[in-house]
Design an enzyme around this catalytic site. Structure first.
Site, PDB file in Angstrom:
ATOM      1  N   SER A  51       0.998  -1.294  -0.196  1.00 36.83           N
ATOM      2  CA  SER A  51      -0.098   0.546   0.002  1.00 36.83           C
ATOM      3  C   SER A  51       0.593   1.005   0.120  1.00 36.83           C
ATOM      4  O   SER A  51       0.392   2.370   0.219  1.00 36.83           O
ATOM      5  CB  SER A  51      -0.755   0.082   1.280  1.00 36.83           C
ATOM      6  N   LYS A 197       3.623   7.040   4.441  1.00 35.83           N
ATOM      7  CA  LYS A 197       2.324   6.256   4.325  1.00 35.83           C
ATOM      8  C   LYS A 197       2.664   4.546   4.649  1.00 35.83           C
ATOM      9  O   LYS A 197       3.662   4.282   4.277  1.00 35.83           O
ATOM     10  CB  LYS A 197       1.752   5.588   2.540  1.00 35.83           C
ATOM     11  N   GLY A 199       2.730  -0.136   4.767  1.00 35.54           N
ATOM     12  CA  GLY A 199       2.306  -1.294   3.437  1.00 35.54           C
ATOM     13  C   GLY A 199       2.996  -2.028   4.043  1.00 35.54           C
ATOM     14  O   GLY A 199       3.324  -2.555   5.024  1.00 35.54           O
TER      15      GLY A 199
END
Length: 271
Positions: A51, A197, A199
């Site tokens: 992600s 972010k 992931g």
């Protein structure tokens, strides 16, 4: 021994970041102007971006006009969409998409782009190996970035993030602005504004992004590998984020000191 050696020596003496049931693969930080100032571990290992690739999809979506602002478009969940987490089974806008890492929303954006534009953006961004063909079990347009053909190393993450900071990816100003808004962490960290972010896929956990204070920015990438014998209740990306944020203030503080004193060091060397 000059100040740079002292600072970097102190950084490299830090014990590698550890998280419950996970082992650090790499931690790396770069000045936004390019040089990698700190790297520890296997930072050239290419793995699935999972992600963290939402940062790239966000740039694509806003540049192409598919995404409009933080709350538009708001798309309804439909049966058959990926619903690995219960909180994905509801209407989702760009803000929720990035915050809750909603895979089906990513897939709606990439499907709206279509393969030619999607592959074109990934290639233009020089994102890792830029391979979005997928494989026998993963459709390239909707799953190439999750345990499939698309791979990226921590050092390549830094290169990509620096191009975002310096607006060198050939997308619109709005694409950069909105992606920065979606990824911004609510609370500053020791005066640093953090964009990041997570992931998680194939046992790997990522936390990547950049930190800004005044006119200075550093990109960062942390990658860990989960012990597959341990419980999987917490996503590996959350473990990576928690682990890096514990160490990030010290890393950023040391690199900031070195950067501030760099001009004086250059003058001292001349004389």
């Amino acid at each position: 021994m000059n100040f740079r050696h002292i600072v970097l020596g102190a950084l490299y003496s830090l014990v590698p970041i550890s998280a419950a049931h996970a082992t650090e693969v790499c931690t790396a930080l770069s000045d936004s102007n390019g040089p990698t100032l700190f790297s520890r571990g296997d930072c050239q290992r290419q793995v699935t971006p999972a992600s963290t690739f939402k940062i790239a999809i966000s740039l694509m979506g806003y540049d192409a006009g598919i995404l409009k602002d933080q709350h538009t478009p708001k798309l309804p969940f439909r049966e058959g969409y990926v619903d690995w987490r219960p909180d994905w089974r509801q209407d989702t806008d760009p803000s929720k998409w990035m915050k809750d890492s909603v895979v089906w929303y990513s897939q709606q954006v990439t499907q709206s782009l279509g393969m030619p534009r999607f592959a074109g953006y990934t290639s233009k961004f020089q994102y890792g190996n830029a391979n979005v063909t997928g494989d026998a079990e993963h459709d390239g347009l909707t799953l190439s970035w999750i345990g499939s053909s698309l791979k990226i190393s921590p050092l390549e993450q830094l290169t990509f993030l620096n191009k975002i900071i310096n607006r060198q990816l050939g997308v619109s100003a709005r694409a950069y602005d909105m992606t920065a808004r979606l990824t911004q962490v609510d609370q500053p960290l020791d005066g640093w504004r953090i964009h990041g972010k997570t992931g998680s896929a194939s046992g790997y956990g990522w936390y990547v992004g950049w930190a800004t204070k005044g006119t200075r920015s550093f990109s960062f990438a942390h990658l860990l590998k989960r012990d597959d014998t341990q419980p999987q209740d917490v996503p590996a990306g959350l473990l990576a984020r928690e682990a890096l944020l514990r160490e990030l203030p010290q890393l950023l503080g040391s690199l900031e000191q070195e950067a501030l004193l760099r001009p004086a060091l250059r003058e001292a060397i001349k004389h």
